[in-house]
Design an enzyme around this catalytic site. Sequence first.
Site, PDB file in Angstrom:
ATOM      1  N   ASP A 396       0.961  -1.276   0.047  1.00  0.00           N
ATOM      2  CA  ASP A 396      -0.099  -0.129   0.021  1.00  0.00           C
ATOM      3  C   ASP A 396       0.859   1.217   0.114  1.00  0.00           C
ATOM      4  O   ASP A 396       2.099   1.363   0.270  1.00  0.00           O
ATOM      5  CB  ASP A 396      -0.780   0.060   1.208  1.00  0.00           C
ATOM      6  CG  ASP A 396      -1.956   1.058   1.233  1.00  0.00           C
ATOM      7  OD1 ASP A 396      -2.508   1.396   0.177  1.00  0.00           O
ATOM      8  OD2 ASP A 396      -2.162   1.760   2.271  1.00  0.00           O
ATOM      9  N   ASP A 398      -0.388   5.017   0.824  1.00  0.00           N
ATOM     10  CA  ASP A 398      -0.340   6.169   1.898  1.00  0.00           C
ATOM     11  C   ASP A 398      -0.338   5.513   3.409  1.00  0.00           C
ATOM     12  O   ASP A 398      -1.468   4.571   3.375  1.00  0.00           O
ATOM     13  CB  ASP A 398      -1.499   7.006   1.751  1.00  0.00           C
ATOM     14  CG  ASP A 398      -1.336   7.655   0.393  1.00  0.00           C
ATOM     15  OD1 ASP A 398      -0.408   7.837  -0.030  1.00  0.00           O
ATOM     16  OD2 ASP A 398      -2.514   8.010  -0.215  1.00  0.00           O
ATOM     17  N   ASP A 521      -2.084  -1.122   5.737  1.00  0.00           N
ATOM     18  CA  ASP A 521      -2.103  -0.409   7.036  1.00  0.00           C
ATOM     19  C   ASP A 521      -3.629  -0.520   7.463  1.00  0.00           C
ATOM     20  O   ASP A 521      -4.027   0.027   8.377  1.00  0.00           O
ATOM     21  CB  ASP A 521      -1.690   0.967   7.117  1.00  0.00           C
ATOM     22  CG  ASP A 521      -2.250   2.040   6.282  1.00  0.00           C
ATOM     23  OD1 ASP A 521      -2.747   1.463   5.190  1.00  0.00           O
ATOM     24  OD2 ASP A 521      -2.223   3.038   6.621  1.00  0.00           O
TER      25      ASP A 521
END
Length: 557
Positions: A396, A398, A521
């Site tokens: 991922d 960001d 996240d």
Amino acid sequence: MSCQSAVARLRAWLIDEALPLWAGVGFDPARQSFIERLDWSGAALPETPRRAMVQARQIYVFAHAALLGWWPEGREMALAAADRLIAVYRGGDGHRGWVFSAQADGAPVETRRDLYAYAFVLFGLAFAYRLEPKPRYRDVALQTLAELDRDFAAPGGGYWSELPRAASERRQNPHMHLFEAMLAWAEATGDAQFLARADMLRELMMARFVQPPHGVLCEYFDDRWQPMPGERGRLCEPGHHYEWVWLLHRFARLRGETPAPCAAALFAHADRHGYDAQGFVVDAVRDDGVVIAASKRCWPQTEAIKANAVAFEAGDASAAARAERLIEGLLTTFLGRPVAGGWIDHIDADGTPRVDFIPASTLYHLLVAAAEADRVWGGQHAVGRGGDPRPAAFLDRDGVLNVDTGYCFEPDKLEFIPGAIEAVRRLNDSGHLVLVVTNQSGIARGYYTLDDAHRFNRAMQDRLALHGAHVDRFYLAPYHPDGVVPRYALAHDDRKPGIGMIERAFAEWPIDKERSFVIGDKPSDMEAARRAGLRGFAFDGGSLDELVKTILAGEAD
């Protein structure tokens, strides 16, 4: 960075940025034709007359991109534009042959008959025929060749450069592209007559264009095929040296023979004299190697990439490193500027742009070079050439690579997560593909544009490169069902926890699924990993490199 990684970056730039731009703002759906140029904001300049040559080049681009699976939507666009090309430019002024340019509504602008334009019309139609073998495309090609023989044929072989003939000067360049078009038709049809025509052009090239004692390719000739007097007759373009090298290798492959000996001489002269101190191919040198135009265009770099691809296939292992440097030079200096998907076509010796628009004509060179480099070094074909599948790290963006400040799109606000750069470099060194898969709903919500997202990704790539690290490909999902931008306001499987981005990566790269994993996240990242059959690792802060180190050591759960 390896040559394979550089090729992957060039391919990704084409697929993610260039082809969408030129299929969107670069295409006029009302007229079923392509825009000639964009301004530096990326807006179309629709009033610029549209040359037959550019229409044909763009037909090639989107036909070949569709055939490669890089841009399947290009199929219908290319076929519609091919039909429009014939309807508008063939006899558009009521006379035999192809007019040079027309307005958007089809009204002729320049009605001269130009050999260079004819060559590209033939080339573009060959790729339209490969997409859909309509008899009409082949019939028009054969009629065009008959018209060349009747109207353009010149004493001593070859053709006049244009009609009505304004001067006695003759040029090698249109003949080179006619040679390319004949190879394209030979490959599209298997018809020996096209390869026979290519052979005649090759013989003309070896007998007239290549000059002793240096074995260089001259550009301008008189009506007896002698180099023009003075400096004009001594001018050589290294980019054309490389282009002929690649074409001669293609011809030899089709004929099942070795390339003409002059190919090696042309390559050697361009390699010895054609580069500036920064490693870019310059515009022009004299036959004795003295640089006479130190400016640089995008296309000679692409031709050098193609020539190095066939040199590598012929056994020159060092050609891969040269191609890598050339691709990196394109990506850092010419491409993605001043807008994503665009390019600065021509710069002075000091790097100052010499143009203030983005010409569509350059995309042909970029697509051919990327396709050829991908054929030889591309990641998605490595298995077929005996390469082993590689593990992939799906990251991922960001909150994993960069600090998530909420809708990240401004390059000057890019801040890497602690250990992120080191983690990417560690994955590069361990042989993992580093593939970023990121939801970017801010595009659908209208907070920023797709171009903004690409600029942010390029800034990340540039910062990583300073530390010897790189991402092999950025995949992004601009969709959200609550968006306000109609094109992206929908539920789409690319958006995690959907696995569209991951599935595309599996199709495009030789991935060892058992050794691959996802780091994210958010719960949606972990759910995407589960659906794709991959291990998923949650990053909840700290050093990303420590997590990667643990994963690679086999210690993470």
